[in-house]
Design a protein around this motif. Structure first.
Motif, short mmCIF file in Angstrom:
data_model
loop_
_atom_site.label_atom_id
_atom_site.label_comp_id
_atom_site.label_asym_id
_atom_site.label_seq_id
_atom_site.Cartn_x
_atom_site.Cartn_y
_atom_site.Cartn_z
N GLY A 85 0.81 -1.21 0.00
CA GLY A 85 0.00 0.00 0.00
C GLY A 85 0.84 1.26 0.00
O GLY A 85 0.38 2.31 -0.48
N ALA A 89 -1.79 1.70 -3.62
CA ALA A 89 -2.91 1.09 -2.90
C ALA A 89 -3.78 0.25 -3.82
O ALA A 89 -4.39 -0.73 -3.38
CB ALA A 89 -3.75 2.18 -2.23
N LEU A 204 -8.26 5.00 -6.03
CA LEU A 204 -8.04 3.61 -6.42
C LEU A 204 -8.41 3.40 -7.88
O LEU A 204 -8.99 2.39 -8.27
CB LEU A 204 -8.86 2.67 -5.52
CG LEU A 204 -8.46 2.63 -4.06
CD1 LEU A 204 -9.44 1.78 -3.26
CD2 LEU A 204 -7.04 2.10 -3.87
N VAL A 252 -4.15 -2.13 3.75
CA VAL A 252 -3.93 -1.39 2.51
C VAL A 252 -4.00 0.11 2.78
O VAL A 252 -3.17 0.89 2.30
CB VAL A 252 -4.98 -1.79 1.44
CG1 VAL A 252 -4.86 -0.91 0.20
CG2 VAL A 252 -4.81 -3.27 1.07
N GLN A 253 -4.98 0.53 3.57
CA GLN A 253 -5.10 1.95 3.92
C GLN A 253 -3.94 2.41 4.78
O GLN A 253 -3.45 3.54 4.62
CB GLN A 253 -6.44 2.19 4.62
CG GLN A 253 -7.63 1.98 3.71
CD GLN A 253 -8.95 2.11 4.43
OE1 GLN A 253 -9.49 1.14 4.92
NE2 GLN A 253 -9.47 3.32 4.49
N ALA A 256 -1.11 3.36 2.55
CA ALA A 256 -1.26 4.68 1.94
C ALA A 256 -0.95 5.77 2.96
O ALA A 256 -0.34 6.79 2.62
CB ALA A 256 -2.68 4.84 1.39
N GLN A 344 -3.01 9.91 -2.37
CA GLN A 344 -3.09 9.05 -1.21
C GLN A 344 -4.34 9.33 -0.37
O GLN A 344 -4.98 8.41 0.16
CB GLN A 344 -1.82 9.20 -0.37
CG GLN A 344 -0.62 8.52 -1.04
CD GLN A 344 0.70 9.22 -0.84
OE1 GLN A 344 0.78 10.23 -0.15
NE2 GLN A 344 1.76 8.69 -1.45
N ASP A 347 -7.14 7.71 -2.28
CA ASP A 347 -7.11 6.26 -2.14
C ASP A 347 -7.67 5.82 -0.79
O ASP A 347 -8.42 4.84 -0.70
CB ASP A 347 -5.68 5.75 -2.30
CG ASP A 347 -5.22 5.73 -3.75
OD1 ASP A 347 -6.06 5.89 -4.65
OD2 ASP A 347 -4.00 5.57 -3.98
N VAL A 348 -7.30 6.52 0.27
CA VAL A 348 -7.79 6.16 1.60
C VAL A 348 -9.31 6.33 1.67
O VAL A 348 -10.02 5.47 2.20
CB VAL A 348 -7.09 7.01 2.67
CG1 VAL A 348 -7.76 6.84 4.02
CG2 VAL A 348 -5.62 6.62 2.77
N ALA A 351 -11.03 3.51 -0.39
CA ALA A 351 -10.90 2.14 0.10
C ALA A 351 -12.01 1.78 1.08
O ALA A 351 -12.33 0.60 1.26
CB ALA A 351 -9.54 1.95 0.77
#
Length: 379
Positions: A85, A89, A204, A252-253, A256, A344, A347-348, A351
Motif C-alpha cells: 500500500g 494502494a 483507487l 492497505v489503507q 497509503a 493518497q 485512495d484512503v 478504500a
C-alpha cells in the motif's frame, strides 16, 4: 504446489516471511510507487505492478502448506499489504483479494479440489487474480438451470480487477420455484461475461472495479458452491474470514497513510515536530491495533476474531485523519496533482467502501456489549 482433498487448515508460522518474498518486497514497493501516479491519472490497469508482486512470490503467500504454499498467517499478510500500500494502494487491494481467497481455501476447502489445483497451476505460470463479484441491490444475478449446470444472467457491480481476473466468484440467485443463493465460479475470460468499464472513482482508479455483465455465462454444476434457500435465515459469515478481510483491507489503507507520512517528512517546509508527532502517533496506533490483533488471531484467540470490526474501524479512522493532517501540513502542495498526497488521500477515502460499513460494525459492537451487560436483579 500440489493439490489435496484435505480440509485441515495449515497452522501459520507467526511473523516469518519466506526469505525470497522478504528480500523482494522493497524492490516491488519502489516499482509500484514509480508507476502509481501514471496509472491513477489514466485509470489504466497496473499489469506490471501485479506481475512484480507475482514474481516476488507475494501473490500466493497465503496458499496453505498442504497445497505446497508458504501458508502465511494473518500477521504476515497485513504486514505485506501495508508495505504494498505504500507503493500503490490499487495493487495492494488487488493482491489482498487474491490472498484472502487462498487463505479461505486453506481454512474451508470451499473450492473443488481439482479446480483449486488448476488455480495453483495457473499461479505458477503467472499472476492469477481472483475476486468475488457482488450484485446491485434489488437486482441479483440470476442463475438458470441447464442440462449441465447453470447459466448466469445479470450485472455484477464493482468487481476490483475485473479486466484481469483469472477467476471470479459471482454471487447469484437461482430461478428455481424455491430460489437458492450461492457462489458460482467463472473463468475471467469465459464466453458470456463482458467487462463494462464504468469504474471512474475518486481514488483507487487503477484497481479497475468495473461491472461484469453476464449474458448467458455457462457454469458447470460442480462450480456452484454453497447453494442454500433464499428465504432461510441468513447464514452468518465465517467469522475468521471476516476478520481476515477486515484487517487485510485496513492494512492497505495503513500503507497509503505511511506513504503520505514518508512524503511529508521528506518535503521542505516548517512542519513542526509536534504536528508531525500527532500524525505519526495516529499511524503508530493504527499499526499496533492491526498487527497486534492479527498476531492474536494467528494464535487462535476467539475473542480476538470478534474484535476485528472495531479494530478495523479505529485503525482506518486514524489513518484517514493522519493523511488529512499531512495534506493540511503540506499546504498548497498537499492538494497539487504534481505531488502524491492528494492521490493518497483519495485512495484512503475510496478504500472505505470495500470494508464493512461503520454502521454495521458499530451495531454489532453495540449488540455484543448489551449481551455482556449484567442483567438487573429483580425486585
Amino acid at each position: 504446489m500440489t493439490g489435496s482433498t484435505s480440509v485441515t487448515p495449515s497452522t501459520p508460522v507467526p511473523g516469518v516471511l519466506p526469505p525470497a518474498a522478504s528480500a523482494g518486497l522493497p524492490r516491488v514497493v519502489d516499482l509500484l510507487a514509480a508507476r502509481a501516479e501514471e496509472h491513477d491519472r489514466d485509470a489504466t490497469f497496473p499489469y506490471q505492478g501485479v506481475e512484480a508482486v507475482h514474481e516476488a512470490g507475494l501473490l500466493t503467500l497465503t496458499v496453505g502448506r498442504r497445497f505446497g504454499g508458504d501458508g502465511a498467517g494473518l500477521l504476515d499478510t497485513v504486514r505485506v499489504l501495508a508495505e504494498l500500500g505504500r507503493g500503490d494502494a490499487s495493487v495492494a487491494l488487488l493482491t489482498a483479494f487474491t490472498l484472502l481467497r487462498h487463505a479461505e481455501q486453506d481454512r474451508t476447502g470451499s473450492w473443488p479440489a481439482a479446480l483449486y489445483r488448476r488455480l495453483l497451476t495457473e499461479s505458477r505460470r503467472g499472476p492469477a487474480l481472483v475476486n468475488t463479484a457482488g450484485t446491485a441491490p434489488g437486482a441479483p444475478v440470476l442463475a438458470r438451470r441447464t442440462a449441465t449446470g447453470w447459466r448466469l444472467e445479470g450485472r455484477a457491480a464493482g468487481c476490483a480487477g475485473a479486466e484481469a481476473l483469472a477467476w471470479v466468484e459471482v454471487r447469484a440467485v437461482t430461478d428455481e420455484p424455491q430460489p437458492r443463493a450461492g457462489v458460482f465460479l467463472l473463468r475471467g475470460e469465459c464466453e458470456g461475461i463482458e467487462v463494462d468499464p464504468v469504474w471512474d472513482q475518486l481514488g483507487l482508479r487503477a484497481s479497475a472495479g468495473h461491472d461484469l455483465v453476464l449474458a448467458g455465462a455457462e457454469v458447470p454444476a460442480d462450480r456452484a458452491l454453497g447453494l442454500r434457500p433464499l428465504d432461510a435465515a441468513a447464514e452468518p459469515a465465517e467469522a475468521l474470514g471476516t476478520a481476515w478481510r477486515d484487517l487485510a483491507l485496513a492494512a492497505v489503507q495503513l500503507g497509503a497513510g505511511r506513504a503520505a507520512r514518508d512524503w511529508l517528512v521528506g518535503a521542505p517546509g516548517p512542519h513542526g515536530a509536534a504536528a508531525l508527532g500527532e500524525l505519526e502517533s495516529g499511524l503508530v496506533g493504527a499499526e499496533e491495533l492491526l498487527f497486534g490483533l492479527a498476531a492474536r488471531i494467528d494464535a487462535g484467540q476467539p475473542e480476538a476474531v470478534r474484535r476485528s470490526g472495531p479494530v478495523q474501524l479505529l485503525a482506518t479512522r486514524a489513518v484517514l485523519e493522519a493523511v488529512r493532517g499531512a495534506v493540511e501540513l503540506a499546504g498548497a502542495a498537499g492538494l497539487s496533482r504534481r505531488q502524491p498526497l492528494e492521490r493518497q488521500l483519495r485512495d484512503v477515502l475510496s478504500a472505505r467502501p470495500h470494508s464493512r460499513t461503520p454502521q454495521s460494525v458499530l451495531a454489532q459492537a453495540g449488540r455484543a456489549a448489551l449481551a455482556r451487560a449484567p442483567k438487573p436483579r429483580g425486585r
